[in-house]
Design an enzyme around this catalytic site. Structure first.
Site, short mmCIF file in Angstrom:
data_model
loop_
_atom_site.label_atom_id
_atom_site.label_comp_id
_atom_site.label_asym_id
_atom_site.label_seq_id
_atom_site.Cartn_x
_atom_site.Cartn_y
_atom_site.Cartn_z
N GLU A 145 0.84 -1.12 0.09
CA GLU A 145 -0.10 -0.01 -0.01
C GLU A 145 1.01 1.17 -0.06
O GLU A 145 2.04 1.00 0.27
CB GLU A 145 -1.00 0.00 1.34
N GLY B 106 31.65 -2.07 -22.34
CA GLY B 106 32.27 -0.84 -22.41
C GLY B 106 30.91 0.39 -22.81
O GLY B 106 29.67 0.27 -22.46
N GLU C 256 9.13 -8.41 -3.43
CA GLU C 256 9.13 -9.65 -2.78
C GLU C 256 10.08 -9.69 -1.34
O GLU C 256 10.52 -10.47 -0.88
CB GLU C 256 9.55 -11.00 -3.42
C1 LIG Z 1 8.11 -3.53 -10.31
C2 LIG Z 1 7.35 -3.90 -8.75
C3 LIG Z 1 6.38 -4.88 -8.91
C4 LIG Z 1 5.79 -5.01 -7.57
N1 LIG Z 1 4.67 -6.08 -7.65
C5 LIG Z 1 3.98 -6.22 -6.41
C6 LIG Z 1 2.98 -6.94 -6.65
O1 LIG Z 1 2.36 -7.53 -7.41
N2 LIG Z 1 1.94 -7.06 -5.32
C7 LIG Z 1 2.44 -6.37 -4.18
O2 LIG Z 1 1.75 -6.50 -3.23
N3 LIG Z 1 3.45 -5.47 -4.12
C8 LIG Z 1 4.20 -5.47 -5.30
N4 LIG Z 1 5.44 -4.63 -5.41
C9 LIG Z 1 5.87 -3.79 -4.03
C10 LIG Z 1 7.24 -4.35 -3.18
O3 LIG Z 1 6.96 -5.70 -2.88
C11 LIG Z 1 7.55 -3.24 -2.41
O4 LIG Z 1 7.97 -2.20 -3.23
C12 LIG Z 1 8.54 -3.65 -1.57
O5 LIG Z 1 8.22 -4.76 -0.60
C13 LIG Z 1 9.41 -2.51 -0.76
O6 LIG Z 1 8.21 -1.49 -0.19
P1 LIG Z 1 8.37 -0.16 -0.31
O7 LIG Z 1 8.61 0.12 -1.72
O8 LIG Z 1 7.22 0.54 0.34
O9 LIG Z 1 9.70 0.50 0.02
P2 LIG Z 1 9.95 0.68 1.90
O10 LIG Z 1 9.23 -0.38 2.72
O11 LIG Z 1 9.64 2.17 2.15
O12 LIG Z 1 11.63 0.54 1.93
C14 LIG Z 1 12.50 1.72 1.51
C15 LIG Z 1 13.93 1.08 1.79
O13 LIG Z 1 14.02 0.93 3.26
C16 LIG Z 1 14.46 -0.14 3.70
N5 LIG Z 1 13.79 -0.61 5.01
C17 LIG Z 1 12.49 -0.80 5.23
N6 LIG Z 1 12.30 -1.17 6.52
C18 LIG Z 1 13.49 -1.38 6.91
C19 LIG Z 1 13.88 -1.91 8.24
N7 LIG Z 1 12.99 -2.30 9.16
N8 LIG Z 1 15.23 -2.09 8.59
C20 LIG Z 1 16.29 -1.82 7.16
N9 LIG Z 1 15.91 -1.33 6.02
C21 LIG Z 1 14.57 -1.21 5.92
C22 LIG Z 1 14.12 -1.22 2.62
O14 LIG Z 1 14.83 -2.38 2.55
C23 LIG Z 1 14.16 -0.19 1.33
O15 LIG Z 1 15.83 -0.45 1.11
C24 LIG Z 1 6.14 -4.41 -6.40
C25 LIG Z 1 6.93 -3.39 -6.53
C26 LIG Z 1 7.70 -3.14 -7.55
C27 LIG Z 1 8.65 -2.25 -7.72
#
Ligand SMILES: Cc1cc2nc3c(=O)[nH]c(=O)nc-3n(C[C@H](O)[C@H](O)[C@H](O)COP(=O)(O)OP(=O)(O)OC[C@H]3O[C@@H](n4cnc5c(N)ncnc54)[C@H](O)[C@@H]3O)c2cc1C
Length: 397
Positions: A133, A351, A375
Site C-alpha cells: 500500500e 564498454g 518480494e
Molecule cells: C516492479 C514492482 C512490482 C511489484 N509488484 C507487487 C505486487 O504484485 N504486489 C504487491 O503487493 N507488491 C508489489 N510490489 C511492491 C514491493 O513488494 C515493495 O516495493 C517492497 O516490498 C518494498 O516496499 P516499499 O517500496 O514501500 O519500500 P519501503 O518499505 O519504504 O523501503 C524503502 C527502503 O527502506 C528499507 N527498509 C524498510 N524497512 C526497513 C527496516 N526495518 N530495516 C532496514 N531497512 C528497511 C528497505 O529495505 C528499502 O531499501 C512491487 C514493486 C515493484 C517495484
C-alpha cells in the site's frame, strides 16, 4: 498441500522432453522477441499464448486441479531455462503460479480451489496479488485496507500500490484488515476478489525503470462487496500466514530468476568479449576481463546450488515450510545481490555499447535491479535471516 503424488508428475524422460521444448521456446521465440517489448505496457497476446500453451501458468498447480504438478525442484529447473529470456516473460505468469495460486492451494477451501485453480493453471485467469500500500511496503503487517463484515459479505476499502499484472488480472488476492482494533499482521485476512466487482478499479500503468511489458499499477477498493465465501480458508485473521505461502514460493522463484538472468548476462558478456578486439586482441584475452567473467560464473553457480538445494528441501518438507523461510530468504538475498553484480560486470565488459539502449545487457541491467527491492527488499531478508538465527541460537553457538 504441494499434493501432486510423485506418480502424477512427469517421469524423468517426460520431464527432460518438456525441458527441451522450453529451451526451444526460449531460443526460438522469447529471446528473439525481446527488443519488441521495449516501451510496452503489456506482453503481446501472441507471446502470452506461447507461455500459456507451454503450460507455464500451471507448473506449480497439482494435476488434479489442471496443472502440471511439478515438484519445486522441477519448477526451478524449468525456470532456470525460461529466465534466460527477459524476466518480463516470467512476470506475466509469476503472479499466478506463486502469489495467486499458492494461497488458495494451501489455505483455501475445496470450493475455492475448484473454482479458481483449473482456470489459473490453463492461463485463462491471471491473478494479481495485492499486499503493498502507499503507506505500507516493507511493513506489510501494518496495512490499512479494511474489510468490514456486513452479514454474509465483507466491504473492502483501501488502496494497493505497484500491483503487477493488475490491469490484466481476472482475479485479485487481497490482504485486508478484518480486525479494526489490530495494528499488526494478526488482524489481517486474505480475500479472493474477481475483477469487475463494483468499486474495484485499477490506476494507469506505472512508468518503471525496467521490466517493460507487464504493467504495475495502483488498485482502488471503494466499498467493494465480497461474499464471505471468498475469504480464503473461510477464517478471519489468518491472512498474513496465507500470504506467506505465496511469498515464500515467490521468493524462491525470484532467486531462480536471478540465476537464469545471470546465466544470460554471462553468455552476452562472453560472446562480446570473444568478438570485440582492442589493442589487437579480443577482450576475452585480457586477464582483468577474465576476472569479471570468472567471478560472475562462480557466483552464479553458488546461487544455482543454493536454490536447487533449497528446492529439494522444500519438496521434502511438504506442508511444513516454516523452517525453510530463512533459507529461502538466504537464496533471495544472495541471488538478487549476485545478479546485480553480474549485470554490472556485463555492462562494463560491453564498454560504451553496454550503456546504449537496444543492447541486451543494458535492458537486463535495468530489469534485474528490481529483484533487490520487491518480494521483500534485501534488508528485510537480512532481518528475517538474523532473527531466525537469534531465535535458534542454540543451533549456531
Ligand atoms: C516492479 C514492482 C512490482 C511489484 N509488484 C507487487 C505486487 O504484485 N504486489 C504487491 O503487493 N507488491 C508489489 N510490489 C511492491 C514491493 O513488494 C515493495 O516495493 C517492497 O516490498 C518494498 O516496499 P516499499 O517500496 O514501500 O519500500 P519501503 O518499505 O519504504 O523501503 C524503502 C527502503 O527502506 C528499507 N527498509 C524498510 N524497512 C526497513 C527496516 N526495518 N530495516 C532496514 N531497512 C528497511 C528497505 O529495505 C528499502 O531499501 C512491487 C514493486 C515493484 C517495484
Amino acid at each position: 498441500m504441494n499434493d501432486a503424488p510423485a506418480a502424477d508428475r512427469p517421469n524423468a524422460q517426460e520431464f527432460e522432453a518438456y525441458l527441451d521444448a522450453i529451451r526451444r521456446l526460449v531460443a526460438e521465440k522469447l529471446i528473439p522477441a525481446e527488443p519488441s517489448l521495449d516501451g510496452q505496457e503489456t506482453l503481446p497476446e501472441d507471446l502470452t499464448s506461447r507461455l500459456r500453451d507451454a503450460g507455464l501458468f500451471g507448473i506449480s498447480i497439482p494435476t488434479r486441479h489442471g496443472g502440471l504438478g511439478l515438484s519445486m525442484e522441477q519448477q526451478v529447473r524449468v525456470m532456470f531455462e525460461v529466465t534466460r529470456a527477459s524476466s518480463v516473460y516470467r512476470a506475466r505468469f509469476s503472479t499466478t503460479i506463486g502469489l495467486g495460486s499458492q494461497p488458495i492451494l494451501y489455505n483455501g477451501t475445496e470450493a475455492q480451489r475448484q473454482e479458481w485453480l483449473p482456470r489459473m493453471a490453463s492461463g485463462e485467469v491471471t491473478a494479481a496479488f495485492c499486499l503493498t500500500e502507499p503507506e505500507n511496503g516493507s511493513d506489510a503487517g501494518g496495512l490499512r485496507t479494511s474489510a468490514r463484515r456486513e452479514g454474509d459479505h465483507f466491504i473492502l476499502n483501501g488502496t494497493k500500490r505497484y500491483i503487477t499484472n493488475a490491469r490484466q488480472a481476472q482475479v485479485f488476492i487481497v490482504m485486508a484488515r478484518t480486525d479494526p482494533n489490530s495494528r499488526d499482521a494478526a488482524g489481517i485476512s486474505a480475500f479472493i476478489v474477481p475483477a469487475g466487482t463494483p468499486g474495484l478499479r485499477c490506476g494507469p500503468a506505472d512508468t518503471k525503470m525496467g521490466q517493460d511489458g507487464p504493467a504495475t499499477s495502483e488498485v482502488y477498493f471503494d466499498d467493494v462487496r465480497v461474499p464471505a465465501a471468498n475469504l480464503i480458508g473461510g477464517r478471519e485473521g489468518g491472512g498474513f500466514k496465507t500470504a506467506m505461502r505465496g511469498i515464500n514460493h515467490a521468493r524462491l522463484h525470484v532467486a531462480v530468476t536471478c540465476v537464469g538472468q545471470a546465466q544470460r548476462l554471462i553468455e552476452e558478456a562472453l560472446a562480446y568479449a570473444l568478438h570485440r578486439k582492442q589493442f589487437g586482441q579480443p577482450l576475452a584475452e585480457f586477464q582483468l576481463v577474465q576476472a569479471m567473467l570468472a567471478d560472475s560464473r562462480a557466483e552464479t553457480l553458488a546461487a544455482r546450488s543454493m536454490v536447487l538445494e533449497t528446492a529439494r528441501a522444500f519438496d521434502a518438507a511438504g506442508e511444513a515450510q516454516g523452517p525453510l523461510v530463512a533459507d529461502i530468504a538466504c537464496c533471495k538475498l544472495f541471488a538478487s545481490e549476485m545478479v546485480s553484480r553480474v549485470a554490472d560486470r556485463a555492462v562494463q565488459i560491453h564498454g560504451g555499447a553496454g550503456y546504449m539502449r537496444g543492447t541486451a545487457v543494458e535492458r537486463l541491467y535495468r530489469d534485474v535491479r528490481l529483484f533487490r527491492i520487491f518480494e521483500g527488499a534485501s534488508q528485510i531478508q537480512q532481518l528475517l535471516i538474523a532473527r531466525d538465527m537469534i531465535k535458534g541460537a542454540a543451533r549456531w553457538v
